[in-house]
Write a protein that holds these residues in place. Structure first.
Motif, PDB file in Angstrom:
ATOM      1  N   SER A 161      -4.825   3.885  -7.912  1.00  0.00           N
ATOM      2  CA  SER A 161      -5.752   4.040  -6.787  1.00  0.00           C
ATOM      3  C   SER A 161      -6.647   2.811  -6.645  1.00  0.00           C
ATOM      4  O   SER A 161      -6.912   2.363  -5.523  1.00  0.00           O
ATOM      5  CB  SER A 161      -6.622   5.274  -6.976  1.00  0.00           C
ATOM      6  N   ALA A 162      -7.092   2.265  -7.744  1.00  0.00           N
ATOM      7  CA  ALA A 162      -7.934   1.067  -7.696  1.00  0.00           C
ATOM      8  C   ALA A 162      -7.147  -0.122  -7.140  1.00  0.00           C
ATOM      9  O   ALA A 162      -7.669  -0.900  -6.336  1.00  0.00           O
ATOM     10  CB  ALA A 162      -8.480   0.748  -9.086  1.00  0.00           C
ATOM     11  N   ILE A 163      -5.900  -0.262  -7.552  1.00  0.00           N
ATOM     12  CA  ILE A 163      -5.061  -1.345  -7.027  1.00  0.00           C
ATOM     13  C   ILE A 163      -4.840  -1.157  -5.530  1.00  0.00           C
ATOM     14  O   ILE A 163      -4.943  -2.109  -4.745  1.00  0.00           O
ATOM     15  CB  ILE A 163      -3.721  -1.411  -7.790  1.00  0.00           C
ATOM     16  N   GLY A 164      -4.530   0.068  -5.109  1.00  0.00           N
ATOM     17  CA  GLY A 164      -4.348   0.349  -3.691  1.00  0.00           C
ATOM     18  C   GLY A 164      -5.609   0.094  -2.885  1.00  0.00           C
ATOM     19  O   GLY A 164      -5.555  -0.431  -1.771  1.00  0.00           O
ATOM     20  N   ALA A 165      -6.765   0.458  -3.423  1.00  0.00           N
ATOM     21  CA  ALA A 165      -8.032   0.216  -2.737  1.00  0.00           C
ATOM     22  C   ALA A 165      -8.309  -1.277  -2.611  1.00  0.00           C
ATOM     23  O   ALA A 165      -8.808  -1.743  -1.576  1.00  0.00           O
ATOM     24  CB  ALA A 165      -9.173   0.906  -3.477  1.00  0.00           C
TER      25      ALA A 165
ATOM     26  N   HIS B 241      -6.662  -6.353   2.838  1.00  0.00           N
ATOM     27  CA  HIS B 241      -5.934  -6.266   4.097  1.00  0.00           C
ATOM     28  C   HIS B 241      -6.905  -6.134   5.267  1.00  0.00           C
ATOM     29  O   HIS B 241      -6.750  -6.788   6.302  1.00  0.00           O
ATOM     30  CB  HIS B 241      -4.990  -5.078   4.036  1.00  0.00           C
ATOM     31  N   TYR B 242      -7.887  -5.275   5.114  1.00  0.00           N
ATOM     32  CA  TYR B 242      -8.886  -5.089   6.162  1.00  0.00           C
ATOM     33  C   TYR B 242      -9.678  -6.374   6.394  1.00  0.00           C
ATOM     34  O   TYR B 242      -9.914  -6.775   7.535  1.00  0.00           O
ATOM     35  CB  TYR B 242      -9.829  -3.947   5.789  1.00  0.00           C
ATOM     36  N   LEU B 243     -10.078  -7.020   5.313  1.00  0.00           N
ATOM     37  CA  LEU B 243     -10.919  -8.207   5.443  1.00  0.00           C
ATOM     38  C   LEU B 243     -10.184  -9.378   6.092  1.00  0.00           C
ATOM     39  O   LEU B 243     -10.783 -10.113   6.879  1.00  0.00           O
ATOM     40  CB  LEU B 243     -11.467  -8.613   4.077  1.00  0.00           C
ATOM     41  N   ILE B 244      -8.910  -9.571   5.795  1.00  0.00           N
ATOM     42  CA  ILE B 244      -8.209 -10.694   6.431  1.00  0.00           C
ATOM     43  C   ILE B 244      -7.953 -10.425   7.913  1.00  0.00           C
ATOM     44  O   ILE B 244      -7.757 -11.365   8.676  1.00  0.00           O
ATOM     45  CB  ILE B 244      -6.885 -11.055   5.717  1.00  0.00           C
ATOM     46  N   GLN B 245      -7.993  -9.166   8.318  1.00  0.00           N
ATOM     47  CA  GLN B 245      -7.817  -8.851   9.735  1.00  0.00           C
ATOM     48  C   GLN B 245      -9.129  -8.861  10.505  1.00  0.00           C
ATOM     49  O   GLN B 245      -9.152  -9.213  11.681  1.00  0.00           O
ATOM     50  CB  GLN B 245      -7.156  -7.490   9.905  1.00  0.00           C
ATOM     51  N   LYS B 246     -10.225  -8.478   9.886  1.00  0.00           N
ATOM     52  CA  LYS B 246     -11.481  -8.273  10.601  1.00  0.00           C
ATOM     53  C   LYS B 246     -12.555  -9.318  10.327  1.00  0.00           C
ATOM     54  O   LYS B 246     -13.503  -9.423  11.084  1.00  0.00           O
ATOM     55  CB  LYS B 246     -12.061  -6.892  10.268  1.00  0.00           C
ATOM     56  N   ASP B 247     -12.444 -10.060   9.259  1.00  0.00           N
ATOM     57  CA  ASP B 247     -13.500 -10.990   8.882  1.00  0.00           C
ATOM     58  C   ASP B 247     -12.974 -12.416   8.959  1.00  0.00           C
ATOM     59  O   ASP B 247     -11.903 -12.721   8.450  1.00  0.00           O
ATOM     60  CB  ASP B 247     -13.980 -10.680   7.463  1.00  0.00           C
ATOM     61  N   SER B 248     -13.724 -13.303   9.583  1.00  0.00           N
ATOM     62  CA  SER B 248     -13.279 -14.687   9.722  1.00  0.00           C
ATOM     63  C   SER B 248     -13.445 -15.490   8.435  1.00  0.00           C
ATOM     64  O   SER B 248     -12.937 -16.600   8.321  1.00  0.00           O
ATOM     65  CB  SER B 248     -14.053 -15.367  10.858  1.00  0.00           C
ATOM     66  N   PHE B 249     -14.138 -14.935   7.452  1.00  0.00           N
ATOM     67  CA  PHE B 249     -14.340 -15.618   6.186  1.00  0.00           C
ATOM     68  C   PHE B 249     -13.043 -15.727   5.385  1.00  0.00           C
ATOM     69  O   PHE B 249     -12.794 -16.716   4.716  1.00  0.00           O
ATOM     70  CB  PHE B 249     -15.418 -14.906   5.354  1.00  0.00           C
ATOM     71  N   PHE B 250     -12.202 -14.709   5.477  1.00  0.00           N
ATOM     72  CA  PHE B 250     -10.946 -14.695   4.751  1.00  0.00           C
ATOM     73  C   PHE B 250      -9.837 -15.305   5.602  1.00  0.00           C
ATOM     74  O   PHE B 250      -9.643 -14.905   6.742  1.00  0.00           O
ATOM     75  CB  PHE B 250     -10.564 -13.262   4.377  1.00  0.00           C
ATOM     76  N   PRO B 251      -9.106 -16.260   5.048  1.00  0.00           N
ATOM     77  CA  PRO B 251      -8.003 -16.832   5.833  1.00  0.00           C
ATOM     78  C   PRO B 251      -6.872 -15.832   5.979  1.00  0.00           C
ATOM     79  O   PRO B 251      -6.637 -14.994   5.101  1.00  0.00           O
ATOM     80  CB  PRO B 251      -7.563 -18.032   5.006  1.00  0.00           C
TER      81      PRO B 251
ATOM     82  N   GLN C 133       0.824  -1.200   0.000  1.00  0.00           N
ATOM     83  CA  GLN C 133       0.000   0.000   0.000  1.00  0.00           C
ATOM     84  C   GLN C 133       0.864   1.259   0.000  1.00  0.00           C
ATOM     85  O   GLN C 133       0.552   2.240  -0.662  1.00  0.00           O
ATOM     86  CB  GLN C 133      -0.919   0.003   1.225  1.00  0.00           C
ATOM     87  N   ARG C 134       1.971   1.232   0.745  1.00  0.00           N
ATOM     88  CA  ARG C 134       2.884   2.381   0.766  1.00  0.00           C
ATOM     89  C   ARG C 134       3.537   2.596  -0.593  1.00  0.00           C
ATOM     90  O   ARG C 134       3.712   3.740  -1.024  1.00  0.00           O
ATOM     91  CB  ARG C 134       3.970   2.174   1.814  1.00  0.00           C
ATOM     92  N   ILE C 135       3.904   1.519  -1.252  1.00  0.00           N
ATOM     93  CA  ILE C 135       4.538   1.631  -2.570  1.00  0.00           C
ATOM     94  C   ILE C 135       3.602   2.339  -3.542  1.00  0.00           C
ATOM     95  O   ILE C 135       4.037   3.124  -4.386  1.00  0.00           O
ATOM     96  CB  ILE C 135       4.946   0.240  -3.088  1.00  0.00           C
ATOM     97  N   ILE C 136       2.328   2.090  -3.414  1.00  0.00           N
ATOM     98  CA  ILE C 136       1.350   2.734  -4.292  1.00  0.00           C
ATOM     99  C   ILE C 136       1.044   4.156  -3.826  1.00  0.00           C
ATOM    100  O   ILE C 136       0.874   5.065  -4.636  1.00  0.00           O
ATOM    101  CB  ILE C 136       0.070   1.883  -4.370  1.00  0.00           C
ATOM    102  N   MET C 137       1.006   4.384  -2.505  1.00  0.00           N
ATOM    103  CA  MET C 137       0.577   5.679  -1.970  1.00  0.00           C
ATOM    104  C   MET C 137       1.659   6.758  -2.029  1.00  0.00           C
ATOM    105  O   MET C 137       1.370   7.912  -2.323  1.00  0.00           O
ATOM    106  CB  MET C 137       0.107   5.513  -0.535  1.00  0.00           C
TER     107      MET C 137
END
Length: 99
Positions: A74-78, A84-94, A44-48
């Motif tokens: 921007s689309a790639i970063g999003a 990144h958010y989903l693997i940390q907050k959602d149990s569906f993503f390993p 994300q930093r490389i893109i931002m």
């Protein structure tokens, strides 16, 4: 016409300000707070980080087509940020570590 140009300039400045805040925020957490970024954070930093330079140059040159140049990045970063958010907050993503 002048109001449209001014609103585009304001949006361009807002994009630059957001990229500056994001850059200094990530540097604060990694350099001052000593949090080690994960692999997805680095991607994300490389893109931002280039956005601060690109949008700063666009403000100086009054290049209002900057959104065209940066839309794909921007689309790639999003996408990376959402994943990144989903693997940390959602149990569906390993939770796969990349590093």
């Amino acid at each position: 016409m002048n109001n449209t140009k001014r609103s585009v300039e304001n949006l361009l400045f807002a994009a630059w300000a957001a990229s500056i805040i994001a850059m200094f925020g990530s540097l604060y957490f990694s350099e001052i707070k000593q949090y080690e970024p994960c692999a997805l954070c680095w991607y994300q930093r490389i893109i931002m980080y280039p956005f601060t330079i690109i949008s700063g140059i666009a403000i100086i040159r009054k290049d209002y087509w900057i959104s065209f140049y940066t839309m794909i990045s921007s689309a790639i970063g999003a996408f990376i940020s959402t994943y990144h958010y989903l693997i940390q907050k959602d149990s569906f993503f390993p939770d796969h570590t990349l590093a």
